[in-house]
Design an enzyme around this catalytic site. Structure first.
Site, PDB file in Angstrom:
ATOM      1  N   GLY A  39      31.044  30.098  35.894  1.00 31.54           N
ATOM      2  CA  GLY A  39      32.390  30.634  36.137  1.00 31.54           C
ATOM      3  C   GLY A  39      32.333  32.153  36.322  1.00 31.54           C
ATOM      4  O   GLY A  39      31.254  32.760  36.306  1.00 31.54           O
TER       5      GLY A  39
ATOM      6  N   LEU B 219      31.009  22.130  36.895  1.00 31.65           N
ATOM      7  CA  LEU B 219      31.328  22.446  38.295  1.00 31.65           C
ATOM      8  C   LEU B 219      32.760  22.054  38.672  1.00 31.65           C
ATOM      9  O   LEU B 219      33.082  21.963  39.846  1.00 31.65           O
ATOM     10  CB  LEU B 219      30.324  21.782  39.263  1.00 31.65           C
TER      11      LEU B 219
ATOM     12  N   SER C 297      41.876  35.409  24.647  1.00 34.23           N
ATOM     13  CA  SER C 297      42.656  36.152  25.636  1.00 34.23           C
ATOM     14  C   SER C 297      43.735  36.981  24.957  1.00 34.23           C
ATOM     15  O   SER C 297      44.272  36.593  23.913  1.00 34.23           O
ATOM     16  CB  SER C 297      43.312  35.135  26.577  1.00 34.23           C
TER      17      SER C 297
ATOM     18  N   THR D 244      46.487  37.024  25.857  1.00 34.20           N
ATOM     19  CA  THR D 244      47.709  36.218  25.951  1.00 34.20           C
ATOM     20  C   THR D 244      48.194  35.805  24.552  1.00 34.20           C
ATOM     21  O   THR D 244      49.381  35.530  24.362  1.00 34.20           O
ATOM     22  CB  THR D 244      47.470  34.994  26.877  1.00 34.20           C
TER      23      THR D 244
ATOM     24  N   TYR E 105      48.082  26.700  28.139  1.00 32.54           N
ATOM     25  CA  TYR E 105      46.809  27.425  28.232  1.00 32.54           C
ATOM     26  C   TYR E 105      46.707  28.444  27.097  1.00 32.54           C
ATOM     27  O   TYR E 105      45.719  28.497  26.365  1.00 32.54           O
ATOM     28  CB  TYR E 105      46.694  28.143  29.594  1.00 32.54           C
TER      29      TYR E 105
ATOM     30  N   LYS F  68      44.170  28.823  23.511  1.00 38.92           N
ATOM     31  CA  LYS F  68      43.392  29.983  23.036  1.00 38.92           C
ATOM     32  C   LYS F  68      43.751  30.286  21.568  1.00 38.92           C
ATOM     33  O   LYS F  68      42.872  30.559  20.753  1.00 38.92           O
ATOM     34  CB  LYS F  68      43.640  31.214  23.919  1.00 38.92           C
TER      35      LYS F  68
ATOM     36  N   ASN G 165      42.542  41.957  31.302  1.00 39.39           N
ATOM     37  CA  ASN G 165      42.510  41.327  32.635  1.00 39.39           C
ATOM     38  C   ASN G 165      41.173  41.564  33.338  1.00 39.39           C
ATOM     39  O   ASN G 165      40.977  42.628  33.924  1.00 39.39           O
ATOM     40  CB  ASN G 165      43.659  41.861  33.491  1.00 39.39           C
TER      41      ASN G 165
ATOM     42  N   LEU H  88      46.277  38.749  40.226  1.00 40.18           N
ATOM     43  CA  LEU H  88      46.625  39.812  41.167  1.00 40.18           C
ATOM     44  C   LEU H  88      45.471  40.217  42.095  1.00 40.18           C
ATOM     45  O   LEU H  88      45.657  40.277  43.315  1.00 40.18           O
ATOM     46  CB  LEU H  88      47.122  41.033  40.374  1.00 40.18           C
TER      47      LEU H  88
ATOM     48  N   ARG I 292      58.121  36.951  37.804  1.00 39.01           N
ATOM     49  CA  ARG I 292      57.467  35.664  37.542  1.00 39.01           C
ATOM     50  C   ARG I 292      57.796  35.249  36.112  1.00 39.01           C
ATOM     51  O   ARG I 292      57.656  36.054  35.189  1.00 39.01           O
ATOM     52  CB  ARG I 292      55.952  35.826  37.720  1.00 39.01           C
TER      53      ARG I 292
HETATM   54  C1  UD1 Z   1      47.175  36.139  33.170  1.00 32.59           C
HETATM   55  C2  UD1 Z   1      47.385  35.360  31.897  1.00 32.59           C
HETATM   56  C3  UD1 Z   1      46.316  35.640  30.896  1.00 32.59           C
HETATM   57  C4  UD1 Z   1      44.954  35.506  31.495  1.00 32.59           C
HETATM   58  C5  UD1 Z   1      44.881  36.473  32.661  1.00 32.59           C
HETATM   59  C6  UD1 Z   1      43.526  36.534  33.302  1.00 32.59           C
HETATM   60  C7  UD1 Z   1      49.845  35.200  31.755  1.00 32.59           C
HETATM   61  C8  UD1 Z   1      51.033  35.514  30.922  1.00 32.59           C
HETATM   62  N1  UD1 Z   1      48.679  35.648  31.310  1.00 32.59           N
HETATM   63  O1  UD1 Z   1      47.470  37.445  32.900  1.00 32.59           O
HETATM   64  O2  UD1 Z   1      46.418  34.746  29.827  1.00 32.59           O
HETATM   65  O3  UD1 Z   1      43.992  35.779  30.517  1.00 32.59           O
HETATM   66  O4  UD1 Z   1      45.837  36.074  33.613  1.00 32.59           O
HETATM   67  O5  UD1 Z   1      43.253  35.427  34.081  1.00 32.59           O
HETATM   68  O6  UD1 Z   1      49.966  34.594  32.778  1.00 32.59           O
HETATM   69  N2  UD1 Z   1      51.194  39.825  40.072  1.00 32.59           N
HETATM   70  C9  UD1 Z   1      51.970  40.014  41.196  1.00 32.59           C
HETATM   71  N3  UD1 Z   1      51.780  39.199  42.276  1.00 32.59           N
HETATM   72  C10 UD1 Z   1      50.827  38.210  42.291  1.00 32.59           C
HETATM   73  C11 UD1 Z   1      50.016  38.030  41.137  1.00 32.59           C
HETATM   74  C12 UD1 Z   1      50.239  38.840  40.054  1.00 32.59           C
HETATM   75  O7  UD1 Z   1      52.829  40.888  41.224  1.00 32.59           O
HETATM   76  O8  UD1 Z   1      50.713  37.491  43.305  1.00 32.59           O
HETATM   77  C13 UD1 Z   1      51.383  40.690  38.896  1.00 32.59           C
HETATM   78  C14 UD1 Z   1      51.834  39.945  37.660  1.00 32.59           C
HETATM   79  O9  UD1 Z   1      53.222  39.870  37.597  1.00 32.59           O
HETATM   80  C15 UD1 Z   1      51.243  40.831  36.561  1.00 32.59           C
HETATM   81  C16 UD1 Z   1      49.980  41.420  37.183  1.00 32.59           C
HETATM   82  O10 UD1 Z   1      50.129  41.260  38.578  1.00 32.59           O
HETATM   83  O11 UD1 Z   1      52.101  41.881  36.284  1.00 32.59           O
HETATM   84  C17 UD1 Z   1      48.729  40.724  36.736  1.00 32.59           C
HETATM   85  O12 UD1 Z   1      48.898  39.337  36.919  1.00 32.59           O
HETATM   86  P1  UD1 Z   1      47.716  38.303  36.687  1.00 32.59           P
HETATM   87  O13 UD1 Z   1      46.508  38.746  37.413  1.00 32.59           O
HETATM   88  O14 UD1 Z   1      48.259  36.935  36.983  1.00 32.59           O
HETATM   89  O15 UD1 Z   1      47.358  38.437  35.157  1.00 32.59           O
HETATM   90  P2  UD1 Z   1      48.311  38.339  33.842  1.00 32.59           P
HETATM   91  O16 UD1 Z   1      49.591  37.757  34.173  1.00 32.59           O
HETATM   92  O17 UD1 Z   1      48.308  39.641  33.166  1.00 32.59           O
END
Ligand code: UD1
Length: 344
Positions: A14, A37, A130, A132, A155, A159, A185, A206, A301
Protein backbone atom coordinates in the site's frame (compact mmCIF):
# COMPACT_ATOMS: atom_id res chain seq x y z
CA UNK A 1 25.13 -4.00 6.26
CA UNK A 2 24.46 -6.72 8.81
CA UNK A 3 20.88 -7.94 8.93
CA UNK A 4 18.77 -6.64 11.78
CA UNK A 5 15.50 -8.18 12.99
CA UNK A 6 12.90 -9.78 10.77
CA UNK A 7 9.77 -7.67 10.43
CA UNK A 8 6.40 -8.47 8.86
CA UNK A 9 4.79 -5.50 7.13
CA UNK A 10 1.09 -6.07 6.49
CA UNK A 11 -0.30 -3.89 3.73
CA UNK A 12 3.31 -3.60 2.57
CA UNK A 13 2.29 -2.85 -1.02
CA UNK A 14 0.00 0.00 0.00
CA UNK A 15 0.92 3.67 -0.05
CA UNK A 16 2.50 4.09 3.39
CA UNK A 17 3.42 0.41 3.70
CA UNK A 18 5.55 0.35 0.55
CA UNK A 19 7.51 3.44 1.57
CA UNK A 20 8.06 1.97 5.02
CA UNK A 21 9.31 -1.30 3.51
CA UNK A 22 11.96 0.67 1.60
CA UNK A 23 13.07 2.54 4.74
CA UNK A 24 13.18 -0.68 6.78
CA UNK A 25 15.25 -2.37 4.13
CA UNK A 26 17.70 0.52 3.91
CA UNK A 27 18.11 0.35 7.70
CA UNK A 28 19.12 -3.32 7.39
CA UNK A 29 15.91 -5.02 8.52
CA UNK A 30 14.76 -8.22 6.90
CA UNK A 31 11.27 -7.57 5.60
CA UNK A 32 8.34 -9.83 4.79
CA UNK A 33 5.61 -8.07 2.86
CA UNK A 34 2.09 -9.32 3.44
CA UNK A 35 -0.68 -7.96 1.23
CA UNK A 36 -3.89 -9.32 -0.27
CA UNK A 37 -3.70 -6.96 -3.28
CA UNK A 38 -7.30 -5.89 -2.62
CA UNK A 39 -6.36 -2.21 -2.76
CA UNK A 40 -2.81 -2.33 -4.08
CA UNK A 41 -0.89 -3.45 -7.13
CA UNK A 42 1.80 -6.06 -7.58
CA UNK A 43 3.64 -3.44 -9.69
CA UNK A 44 4.54 -1.73 -6.42
CA UNK A 45 6.59 -4.82 -5.49
CA UNK A 46 8.60 -4.27 -8.67
CA UNK A 47 9.02 -0.59 -7.73
CA UNK A 48 10.27 -1.56 -4.27
CA UNK A 49 12.76 -4.08 -5.63
CA UNK A 50 14.01 -1.51 -8.16
CA UNK A 51 14.76 0.87 -5.28
CA UNK A 52 16.31 -1.61 -2.86
CA UNK A 53 17.96 -3.67 -5.60
CA UNK A 54 17.12 -6.91 -3.89
CA UNK A 55 14.28 -9.40 -3.81
CA UNK A 56 11.90 -9.12 -0.88
CA UNK A 57 9.71 -11.93 0.42
CA UNK A 58 6.08 -11.36 -0.51
CA UNK A 59 3.17 -13.34 0.94
CA UNK A 60 -0.23 -12.82 -0.67
CA UNK A 61 -2.49 -13.38 2.31
CA UNK A 62 -5.97 -12.35 3.31
CA UNK A 63 -5.55 -11.52 7.00
CA UNK A 64 -9.27 -12.06 7.64
CA UNK A 65 -8.58 -15.74 7.12
CA UNK A 66 -7.48 -17.20 10.47
CA UNK A 67 -5.91 -20.27 8.90
CA UNK A 68 -3.79 -18.19 6.52
CA UNK A 69 -2.61 -16.00 9.40
CA UNK A 70 -1.69 -19.11 11.41
CA UNK A 71 0.28 -20.47 8.45
CA UNK A 72 2.07 -17.14 8.04
CA UNK A 73 3.19 -17.11 11.65
CA UNK A 74 4.19 -20.79 11.54
CA UNK A 75 6.37 -20.06 8.54
CA UNK A 76 8.02 -16.99 10.09
CA UNK A 77 8.34 -17.92 13.76
CA UNK A 78 11.57 -15.92 14.07
CA UNK A 79 10.03 -12.48 13.52
CA UNK A 80 10.75 -9.67 15.99
CA UNK A 81 8.05 -7.29 14.93
CA UNK A 82 5.02 -6.44 12.86
CA UNK A 83 4.04 -3.16 11.31
CA UNK A 84 0.34 -3.45 10.64
CA UNK A 85 -0.93 -1.24 7.82
CA UNK A 86 -3.37 -3.61 6.15
CA UNK A 87 -6.83 -2.03 6.37
CA UNK A 88 -9.58 -0.57 4.24
CA UNK A 89 -9.41 3.21 4.30
CA UNK A 90 -12.13 4.85 2.22
CA UNK A 91 -14.27 6.89 4.59
CA UNK A 92 -17.26 7.14 2.23
CA UNK A 93 -17.26 3.43 1.47
CA UNK A 94 -17.10 2.64 5.18
CA UNK A 95 -20.40 4.46 5.72
CA UNK A 96 -22.04 2.38 2.97
CA UNK A 97 -20.41 -0.94 3.94
CA UNK A 98 -19.67 -0.69 7.67
CA UNK A 99 -19.47 -4.46 8.21
CA UNK A 100 -16.77 -4.78 5.57
CA UNK A 101 -14.72 -2.26 7.55
CA UNK A 102 -15.29 -3.84 10.95
CA UNK A 103 -14.55 -7.31 9.59
CA UNK A 104 -11.53 -6.30 7.55
CA UNK A 105 -9.88 -3.82 9.88
CA UNK A 106 -10.71 -5.39 13.24
CA UNK A 107 -11.01 -9.06 12.27
CA UNK A 108 -7.52 -8.99 10.74
CA UNK A 109 -6.09 -7.19 13.75
CA UNK A 110 -7.53 -9.77 16.15
CA UNK A 111 -6.27 -12.68 14.03
CA UNK A 112 -2.75 -11.24 14.14
CA UNK A 113 -2.81 -10.54 17.88
CA UNK A 114 -4.00 -14.10 18.54
CA UNK A 115 -1.05 -15.48 16.60
CA UNK A 116 1.30 -13.13 18.45
CA UNK A 117 0.02 -14.67 21.68
CA UNK A 118 0.50 -18.18 20.29
CA UNK A 119 4.10 -17.36 19.32
CA UNK A 120 4.87 -16.68 22.96
CA UNK A 121 8.07 -14.72 22.15
CA UNK A 122 8.82 -11.00 22.53
CA UNK A 123 7.12 -9.05 19.75
CA UNK A 124 7.05 -5.41 18.72
CA UNK A 125 3.88 -4.15 17.10
CA UNK A 126 3.31 -0.85 15.31
CA UNK A 127 -0.26 0.11 14.45
CA UNK A 128 -1.42 2.54 11.75
CA UNK A 129 -3.83 4.86 13.43
CA UNK A 130 -5.12 8.23 12.34
CA UNK A 131 -5.70 11.77 13.52
CA UNK A 132 -9.32 11.04 12.68
CA UNK A 133 -9.60 9.72 16.28
CA UNK A 134 -9.59 13.35 17.54
CA UNK A 135 -12.47 14.58 15.35
CA UNK A 136 -12.58 18.38 15.54
CA UNK A 137 -10.16 18.91 18.39
CA UNK A 138 -10.87 21.69 20.86
CA UNK A 139 -7.18 22.54 21.20
CA UNK A 140 -4.72 23.21 18.39
CA UNK A 141 -2.10 22.03 17.70
CA UNK A 142 -3.44 18.61 18.65
CA UNK A 143 -1.64 16.80 21.45
CA UNK A 144 -1.97 13.07 22.14
CA UNK A 145 -3.85 13.89 25.36
CA UNK A 146 -6.64 15.55 23.36
CA UNK A 147 -9.93 13.78 23.99
CA UNK A 148 -11.10 11.14 21.54
CA UNK A 149 -14.44 12.02 19.93
CA UNK A 150 -17.16 9.71 18.73
CA UNK A 151 -15.96 8.62 15.30
CA UNK A 152 -17.55 10.28 12.26
CA UNK A 153 -17.35 7.09 10.19
CA UNK A 154 -17.03 3.32 10.60
CA UNK A 155 -13.48 3.69 9.23
CA UNK A 156 -12.61 6.16 12.00
CA UNK A 157 -14.27 3.89 14.53
CA UNK A 158 -12.08 0.95 13.45
CA UNK A 159 -9.02 3.07 14.22
CA UNK A 160 -10.35 4.01 17.68
CA UNK A 161 -11.40 0.45 18.50
CA UNK A 162 -8.18 -0.91 17.02
CA UNK A 163 -6.15 1.25 19.41
CA UNK A 164 -8.28 0.07 22.34
CA UNK A 165 -7.93 -3.58 21.38
CA UNK A 166 -4.15 -3.24 21.25
CA UNK A 167 -3.95 -1.32 24.51
CA UNK A 168 -6.08 -3.94 26.29
CA UNK A 169 -4.06 -6.75 24.78
CA UNK A 170 -0.79 -5.11 25.90
CA UNK A 171 -2.14 -5.05 29.47
CA UNK A 172 -2.97 -8.75 29.41
CA UNK A 173 0.04 -10.09 27.49
CA UNK A 174 3.45 -8.95 28.64
CA UNK A 175 5.55 -10.13 25.69
CA UNK A 176 4.21 -7.48 23.33
CA UNK A 177 5.32 -3.87 23.12
CA UNK A 178 3.30 -1.65 20.88
CA UNK A 179 2.96 1.87 19.53
CA UNK A 180 0.01 3.38 17.67
CA UNK A 181 0.99 6.13 15.25
CA UNK A 182 -1.71 8.68 14.57
CA UNK A 183 -1.00 9.95 11.08
CA UNK A 184 -2.11 13.34 9.90
CA UNK A 185 -2.44 13.65 6.07
CA UNK A 186 0.17 11.53 4.26
CA UNK A 187 1.06 12.70 0.75
CA UNK A 188 3.90 12.51 -1.77
CA UNK A 189 5.95 9.74 -3.33
CA UNK A 190 9.41 8.22 -3.15
CA UNK A 191 12.06 10.49 -4.76
CA UNK A 192 12.95 7.67 -7.19
CA UNK A 193 9.31 7.82 -8.43
CA UNK A 194 9.34 4.02 -8.36
CA UNK A 195 6.51 3.95 -5.78
CA UNK A 196 3.71 6.32 -4.82
CA UNK A 197 0.00 6.49 -4.10
CA UNK A 198 -2.28 4.39 -6.32
CA UNK A 199 -5.88 5.35 -5.59
CA UNK A 200 -8.34 2.87 -7.04
CA UNK A 201 -11.22 4.64 -8.77
CA UNK A 202 -12.05 8.23 -7.96
CA UNK A 203 -9.72 9.53 -5.25
CA UNK A 204 -11.27 10.86 -2.04
CA UNK A 205 -8.10 12.62 -0.91
CA UNK A 206 -7.04 16.08 -1.98
CA UNK A 207 -3.56 15.54 -3.45
CA UNK A 208 -4.35 12.64 -5.80
CA UNK A 209 -7.46 14.52 -6.89
CA UNK A 210 -5.36 17.58 -7.69
CA UNK A 211 -2.70 15.65 -9.63
CA UNK A 212 -5.31 13.61 -11.52
CA UNK A 213 -7.12 16.83 -12.46
CA UNK A 214 -3.93 18.49 -13.64
CA UNK A 215 -2.99 15.49 -15.79
CA UNK A 216 -6.46 15.42 -17.34
CA UNK A 217 -7.94 12.29 -15.70
CA UNK A 218 -10.52 14.45 -13.87
CA UNK A 219 -12.25 17.49 -15.23
CA UNK A 220 -11.92 19.71 -12.20
CA UNK A 221 -11.32 19.77 -8.49
CA UNK A 222 -14.17 20.84 -6.25
CA UNK A 223 -12.96 22.68 -3.18
CA UNK A 224 -15.28 21.46 -0.45
CA UNK A 225 -16.40 24.77 1.02
CA UNK A 226 -14.76 28.18 1.43
CA UNK A 227 -16.94 29.50 4.22
CA UNK A 228 -15.11 27.90 7.15
CA UNK A 229 -13.76 30.11 9.94
CA UNK A 230 -10.16 29.98 8.64
CA UNK A 231 -7.98 32.66 7.03
CA UNK A 232 -9.19 31.94 3.47
CA UNK A 233 -12.36 30.00 4.37
CA UNK A 234 -11.02 26.56 3.35
CA UNK A 235 -10.17 23.68 5.70
CA UNK A 236 -6.74 23.29 7.22
CA UNK A 237 -4.77 20.02 7.42
CA UNK A 238 -1.28 18.88 8.32
CA UNK A 239 0.15 17.30 5.15
CA UNK A 240 3.10 15.04 5.86
CA UNK A 241 5.51 13.62 3.29
CA UNK A 242 5.16 9.84 3.15
CA UNK A 243 8.96 9.49 3.45
CA UNK A 244 8.97 11.35 6.77
CA UNK A 245 6.02 9.23 7.86
CA UNK A 246 7.78 6.00 6.84
CA UNK A 247 10.84 7.03 8.87
CA UNK A 248 8.63 7.56 11.93
CA UNK A 249 7.80 3.84 11.78
CA UNK A 250 11.49 2.96 11.99
CA UNK A 251 11.89 5.18 15.04
CA UNK A 252 8.80 3.69 16.68
CA UNK A 253 10.01 0.19 15.92
CA UNK A 254 13.47 0.91 17.34
CA UNK A 255 11.83 2.08 20.54
CA UNK A 256 9.72 -1.01 21.07
CA UNK A 257 12.52 -3.37 19.99
CA UNK A 258 14.77 -1.89 22.68
CA UNK A 259 14.72 -4.26 25.67
CA UNK A 260 15.55 -1.33 27.98
CA UNK A 261 12.27 0.30 27.03
CA UNK A 262 9.71 -0.53 29.73
CA UNK A 263 6.49 1.11 28.52
CA UNK A 264 4.58 -1.48 26.54
CA UNK A 265 1.98 0.76 24.90
CA UNK A 266 2.05 4.35 23.70
CA UNK A 267 0.57 6.64 21.02
CA UNK A 268 2.26 9.35 18.96
CA UNK A 269 1.05 11.98 16.54
CA UNK A 270 2.90 11.94 13.26
CA UNK A 271 2.50 15.19 11.37
CA UNK A 272 4.61 18.23 10.51
CA UNK A 273 3.04 20.51 13.10
CA UNK A 274 2.04 23.01 10.42
CA UNK A 275 -1.40 23.40 8.89
CA UNK A 276 -2.14 24.45 5.31
CA UNK A 277 -5.49 25.39 3.83
CA UNK A 278 -6.91 23.73 0.72
CA UNK A 279 -6.28 26.98 -1.19
CA UNK A 280 -2.65 27.06 -0.02
CA UNK A 281 -2.22 23.49 -1.23
CA UNK A 282 -3.67 24.41 -4.63
CA UNK A 283 -1.37 27.45 -4.90
CA UNK A 284 1.63 25.33 -3.91
CA UNK A 285 0.72 22.74 -6.52
CA UNK A 286 0.41 25.44 -9.20
CA UNK A 287 3.80 26.86 -8.22
CA UNK A 288 5.79 23.61 -8.14
CA UNK A 289 4.15 22.13 -11.25
CA UNK A 290 3.82 25.34 -13.28
CA UNK A 291 0.30 24.15 -14.08
CA UNK A 292 -2.92 26.12 -13.70
CA UNK A 293 -5.37 23.90 -11.86
CA UNK A 294 -9.02 23.77 -12.92
CA UNK A 295 -11.04 24.10 -9.72
CA UNK A 296 -14.26 25.56 -8.42
CA UNK A 297 -15.65 26.15 -4.98
CA UNK A 298 -18.38 23.69 -4.04
CA UNK A 299 -20.40 22.91 -0.93
CA UNK A 300 -18.87 21.59 2.27
CA UNK A 301 -18.22 17.83 2.47
CA UNK A 302 -20.23 16.13 5.21
CA UNK A 303 -18.09 15.12 8.17
CA UNK A 304 -15.12 17.36 7.28
CA UNK A 305 -13.43 18.95 10.23
CA UNK A 306 -12.36 22.59 9.99
CA UNK A 307 -8.80 22.46 11.15
CA UNK A 308 -6.32 19.78 12.25
CA UNK A 309 -2.58 19.92 12.74
CA UNK A 310 -0.34 18.02 15.06
CA UNK A 311 1.59 18.92 18.13
CA UNK A 312 4.62 16.76 17.36
CA UNK A 313 6.63 17.42 20.54
CA UNK A 314 6.03 13.95 21.94
CA UNK A 315 7.32 12.20 18.80
CA UNK A 316 10.18 14.73 18.46
CA UNK A 317 11.35 14.11 22.01
CA UNK A 318 10.59 10.47 22.75
CA UNK A 319 11.05 8.97 19.28
CA UNK A 320 13.74 11.48 18.26
CA UNK A 321 11.80 11.89 15.02
CA UNK A 322 11.29 15.12 13.07
CA UNK A 323 9.47 15.77 9.80
CA UNK A 324 12.11 17.19 7.47
CA UNK A 325 10.48 17.51 4.05
CA UNK A 326 8.37 20.46 2.97
CA UNK A 327 4.91 20.71 1.45
CA UNK A 328 6.62 21.71 -1.82
CA UNK A 329 8.81 18.56 -1.75
CA UNK A 330 5.78 16.38 -1.11
CA UNK A 331 3.54 17.93 -3.76
CA UNK A 332 6.31 17.94 -6.36
CA UNK A 333 6.99 14.24 -5.78
CA UNK A 334 3.26 13.45 -6.02
CA UNK A 335 3.13 15.35 -9.31
CA UNK A 336 6.15 13.52 -10.74
CA UNK A 337 4.51 10.24 -9.73
CA UNK A 338 1.26 11.18 -11.48
CA UNK A 339 3.21 12.03 -14.65
CA UNK A 340 5.02 8.70 -14.46
CA UNK A 341 1.70 6.83 -14.12
CA UNK A 342 0.51 8.44 -17.32
CA UNK A 343 3.55 7.20 -19.21
CA UNK A 344 3.02 3.57 -18.16
C1 UD1 B 1 -9.20 11.95 5.50
C2 UD1 B 1 -9.75 11.20 6.69
C3 UD1 B 1 -8.67 10.68 7.57
C4 UD1 B 1 -7.63 9.95 6.79
C5 UD1 B 1 -7.08 10.91 5.75
C6 UD1 B 1 -5.94 10.34 4.95
C7 UD1 B 1 -11.89 12.36 7.12
C8 UD1 B 1 -12.67 13.11 8.13
N1 UD1 B 1 -10.65 12.03 7.47
O1 UD1 B 1 -8.72 13.14 5.97
O2 UD1 B 1 -9.20 9.81 8.52
O3 UD1 B 1 -6.63 9.49 7.66
O4 UD1 B 1 -8.14 11.26 4.89
O5 UD1 B 1 -6.35 9.42 4.01
O6 UD1 B 1 -12.36 12.10 6.06
N2 UD1 B 1 -10.80 18.35 -0.31
C9 UD1 B 1 -11.39 19.12 -1.30
N3 UD1 B 1 -11.72 18.53 -2.48
C10 UD1 B 1 -11.47 17.21 -2.74
C11 UD1 B 1 -10.85 16.42 -1.74
C12 UD1 B 1 -10.55 17.02 -0.54
O7 UD1 B 1 -11.63 20.31 -1.10
O8 UD1 B 1 -11.81 16.73 -3.85
C13 UD1 B 1 -10.44 18.96 0.97
C14 UD1 B 1 -11.18 18.37 2.16
O9 UD1 B 1 -12.37 19.04 2.39
C15 UD1 B 1 -10.15 18.60 3.27
C16 UD1 B 1 -8.80 18.51 2.57
O10 UD1 B 1 -9.07 18.71 1.20
O11 UD1 B 1 -10.28 19.87 3.79
C17 UD1 B 1 -8.12 17.19 2.76
O12 UD1 B 1 -9.03 16.17 2.43
P1 UD1 B 1 -8.60 14.64 2.38
O13 UD1 B 1 -7.38 14.49 1.57
O14 UD1 B 1 -9.82 13.85 1.99
O15 UD1 B 1 -8.17 14.29 3.86
P2 UD1 B 1 -8.97 14.49 5.26
O16 UD1 B 1 -10.37 14.76 5.03
O17 UD1 B 1 -8.22 15.45 6.09
Amino acid sequence: MSKKSKIIVTGGLGFIGSHTVVELFSEGYEVIIVDDLSNSSIDILKGITNIVKSDIIFEKIDLKNKISVKELFNKHKDISGIIHFAASKAIGESVIEPLKYYENNLGSLINILQEIENLNTNISFIFSSSCTVYGQALNLPIKEIESIKKAESPYGNTKQIGEEIIEDFCKSYNKIKSISLRYFNPIGAHPSIEIGELPIGKPENLIPFITQTAIGKREKLIVFGNDYPTQDGTCIRDYIHVIDLAKAHIKALERVLNPEQKSNYDVFNIGTGKGYSVMEVIKTFEKVSSHKLNYTIGPRRKGDIIEAYADTKKANKILDWHAKLSLEDAILSAWKWEKKLQEL
